[in-house]
Design a protein around this motif. Structure first.
Motif, PDB file in Angstrom:
ATOM      1  N   SER A 199       0.817  -1.088  -0.065  1.00 10.05           N
ATOM      2  CA  SER A 199       0.314  -0.016   0.265  1.00 10.05           C
ATOM      3  C   SER A 199       0.888   1.279  -0.190  1.00 10.05           C
ATOM      4  CB  SER A 199      -0.896  -0.238   1.131  1.00 10.05           C
ATOM      5  OG  SER A 199      -0.182  -0.160   2.444  1.00 10.05           O
ATOM      6  N   MET A 200       2.129   1.101   0.153  1.00 10.88           N
ATOM      7  CA  MET A 200       3.170   2.194   0.215  1.00 10.88           C
ATOM      8  C   MET A 200       3.260   2.940  -1.343  1.00 10.88           C
ATOM      9  SD  MET A 200       6.908   2.168   1.297  1.00 10.88           S
ATOM     10  CE  MET A 200       7.948   3.717   1.075  1.00 10.88           C
ATOM     11  N   PRO A 201       3.187   4.426  -1.148  1.00 11.30           N
ATOM     12  CA  PRO A 201       3.220   5.273  -2.513  1.00 11.30           C
ATOM     13  C   PRO A 201       4.740   5.205  -2.945  1.00 11.30           C
ATOM     14  CG  PRO A 201       2.017   6.585  -0.671  1.00 11.30           C
ATOM     15  CD  PRO A 201       2.460   5.262  -0.138  1.00 11.30           C
ATOM     16  N   MET A 202       5.007   5.597  -3.942  1.00 14.47           N
ATOM     17  CA  MET A 202       6.422   5.652  -4.525  1.00 14.47           C
ATOM     18  C   MET A 202       7.163   6.762  -3.692  1.00 14.47           C
ATOM     19  SD  MET A 202       5.766   5.395  -8.522  1.00 14.47           S
ATOM     20  CE  MET A 202       7.524   4.932  -9.049  1.00 14.47           C
ATOM     21  N   VAL A 203       8.601   6.368  -3.592  1.00 17.32           N
ATOM     22  CA  VAL A 203       9.301   7.162  -2.658  1.00 17.32           C
ATOM     23  C   VAL A 203       9.258   8.763  -3.271  1.00 17.32           C
ATOM     24  CG1 VAL A 203      11.488   7.735  -1.874  1.00 17.32           C
ATOM     25  CG2 VAL A 203      10.545   5.333  -1.642  1.00 17.32           C
ATOM     26  N   GLY A 210       6.779  16.180   0.701  1.00 17.61           N
ATOM     27  CA  GLY A 210       7.549  16.876   2.044  1.00 17.61           C
ATOM     28  C   GLY A 210       8.256  15.747   2.984  1.00 17.61           C
ATOM     29  N   GLN A 211       8.029  14.663   2.757  1.00 18.94           N
ATOM     30  CA  GLN A 211       8.337  13.740   3.619  1.00 18.94           C
ATOM     31  C   GLN A 211       9.945  13.471   3.684  1.00 18.94           C
ATOM     32  OE1 GLN A 211       5.710  11.285   5.510  1.00 18.94           O
ATOM     33  NE2 GLN A 211       5.209  13.252   5.077  1.00 18.94           N
ATOM     34  N   THR A 212      10.541  13.160   4.741  1.00 13.75           N
ATOM     35  CA  THR A 212      12.068  12.985   4.856  1.00 13.75           C
ATOM     36  C   THR A 212      12.133  11.413   4.875  1.00 13.75           C
ATOM     37  OG1 THR A 212      12.106  12.792   7.387  1.00 13.75           O
ATOM     38  CG2 THR A 212      12.076  15.074   6.249  1.00 13.75           C
ATOM     39  N   PRO A 213      13.599  11.164   4.855  1.00 13.61           N
ATOM     40  CA  PRO A 213      13.799   9.631   4.778  1.00 13.61           C
ATOM     41  C   PRO A 213      13.369   9.103   6.089  1.00 13.61           C
ATOM     42  CG  PRO A 213      15.594  10.883   3.683  1.00 13.61           C
ATOM     43  CD  PRO A 213      14.733  11.759   4.169  1.00 13.61           C
ATOM     44  N   GLU A 214      13.801   9.836   7.469  1.00 14.56           N
ATOM     45  CA  GLU A 214      13.109   9.435   8.490  1.00 14.56           C
ATOM     46  C   GLU A 214      11.327   9.393   8.889  1.00 14.56           C
ATOM     47  OE1 GLU A 214      16.784  12.018   9.467  1.00 14.56           O
ATOM     48  OE2 GLU A 214      15.127  11.948   8.025  1.00 14.56           O
ATOM     49  N   ASP A 215      10.664  10.110   7.887  1.00 11.44           N
ATOM     50  CA  ASP A 215       9.256  10.010   7.817  1.00 11.44           C
ATOM     51  C   ASP A 215       8.937   8.857   7.091  1.00 11.44           C
ATOM     52  OD1 ASP A 215       8.981  12.368   9.155  1.00 11.44           O
ATOM     53  OD2 ASP A 215       8.964  13.647   7.336  1.00 11.44           O
ATOM     54  N   ILE A 216       9.605   8.352   6.173  1.00  8.11           N
ATOM     55  CA  ILE A 216       9.307   7.235   5.045  1.00  8.11           C
ATOM     56  C   ILE A 216       9.804   5.929   6.106  1.00  8.11           C
ATOM     57  CG2 ILE A 216      10.114   5.982   3.249  1.00  8.11           C
ATOM     58  CD1 ILE A 216      10.599   8.724   1.948  1.00  8.11           C
ATOM     59  N   LEU A 217      10.594   6.061   6.888  1.00  2.00           N
ATOM     60  CA  LEU A 217      10.992   4.679   7.824  1.00  2.00           C
ATOM     61  C   LEU A 217       9.544   4.452   8.639  1.00  2.00           C
ATOM     62  CD1 LEU A 217      14.654   5.053   9.031  1.00  2.00           C
ATOM     63  CD2 LEU A 217      13.482   3.183   7.840  1.00  2.00           C
ATOM     64  N   LYS A 218       9.060   5.520   9.387  1.00  3.34           N
ATOM     65  CA  LYS A 218       8.157   5.657  10.306  1.00  3.34           C
ATOM     66  C   LYS A 218       7.148   5.019   9.538  1.00  3.34           C
ATOM     67  CE  LYS A 218       9.555   9.240  13.097  1.00  3.34           C
ATOM     68  NZ  LYS A 218       9.561  10.671  13.470  1.00  3.34           N
ATOM     69  N   LEU A 219       6.736   5.457   8.368  1.00  2.00           N
ATOM     70  CA  LEU A 219       5.682   4.796   7.402  1.00  2.00           C
ATOM     71  C   LEU A 219       5.911   3.083   7.092  1.00  2.00           C
ATOM     72  CD1 LEU A 219       3.285   6.145   5.936  1.00  2.00           C
ATOM     73  CD2 LEU A 219       4.842   6.031   3.753  1.00  2.00           C
TER      74      LEU A 219
END
Length: 295
Positions: A199-203, A210-219
């Motif tokens: 279900s994850m969108p493309m990076v 506006g997501q950061t690499p840290e935000d993507i990790l949390k997702l």
């Protein structure tokens, strides 16, 4: 903001995860090679995949080379990566722009092609480099890097790489992630991750928001314990120089160097990886010729 990559450990070592914002890195490659939109996406994804591989598999002065050749319109793609997060790369046909695919996205699969191989050569300074090779399974490249890790490195993984290209061919955002399943991972944890990945969108979409690499990790790992191990800068960087090209010219026959002097009154060397040009005057060629004769 400068590009950076985050290395992390999840749930006391069940997973190892890497997320990178490589926007400026891919933008630099686009500018240097004047790539058109579909070629930009193909080269950018390869550079991001190479960066994820090199920062996870290498240490010290080790380096690796990724070659992708699916016999598609962009031709062969070559990228070099180092443990320090620097990459460089090029493709055969930078002026490739194809119609969008059925999902209204850049058609990287068609540009790369699927009738070929992904080859990774690791130089660990031991004399004989190690080469692993797998057939291209999708041409979208994220799946192909995933397949390589499973087959050649025996590391079950998930790799996502994406590039958003503006109508004027410039790079808006670029990034990727890699999750490696470690021996201690439970079936339940793997199943949870698989559902999130589906279900994850493309990076690139997340970076655009506006997501950061840290935000993507949390997702990716909502309730799990995420331990950041390292944040490291990454960049497009080429180690070419006039001295290196002079050394290469010295290995050419003295007759060939004489021909450059007589017919062209000099020589120009162009680096495949970054497009830098180095001019050699007649006097410089004579000095190189003299050195070659003395060997």
């Amino acid at each position: 903001m400068a590009d950076y990559l985050v290395k992390s450990l999840i749930d006391n070592g069940m997973f190892r995860a890497y997320v990178v914002d490589a926007t400026a890195t891919v933008a630099e490659a686009q500018k240097r090679h004047d790539t058109w939109n579909t070629a930009t996406a193909a080269l950018g994804r390869t550079l991001i995949g190479t960066m994820l591989l090199s920062t996870s598999l290498l240490k010290g002065d080790e380096k690796l080379t990724v070659k992708v050749n699916g016999h598609g319109p962009v031709g062969a793609i070559v990228a070099d990566g180092n443990a320090d997060g620097t990459v460089k790369g090029y493709l055969q046909y930078p002026h490739t722009s194809l119609p969008l695919n059925t999902k209204h996205k850049l058609d990287v699969k068609k540009a790369v092609g699927t009738a070929g191989m992904l080859t990774v050569t690791k130089d660990q300074g031991l004399g004989q480099p190690y080469t692993g090779q797998v057939p291209l399974v999708s041409g979208e490249l994220g799946e192909d890097f995933t397949y390589y890790l499973a087959k050649s490195e025996q590391i079950p993984s998930a790799v996502g790489v994406s590039v958003f290209v503006e109508p004027d061919n410039s790079v808006k955002v670029a990034g990727g992630f890699m999750v490696q399943v470690m021996p201690g991972a439970t079936d339940e944890a793997i199943s949870r991750l698989e559902q999130r990945l589906k279900s994850m969108p493309m990076v690139s979409e997340l970076l655009l928001a506006g997501q950061t690499p840290e935000d993507i990790l949390k997702l990716l790992f909502k309730d799990e314990e995420v331990k950041i191990l390292q944040k490291m800068p990454v960049a497009f960087k080429c180690d070419c120089s006039k001295d290196r090209f002079a050394a290469a010219l010295a290995s050419v026959s003295t007759a060939a160097i004489q021909e450059m002097i007589d017919e062209d009154h000099g020589a120009e060397a162009v680096c495949h990886f970054c497009g830098n040009k180095y001019h050699f005057s007649e006097d410089e060629l004579r000095a190189i010729q003299q050195k070659a004769q003395e060997k």
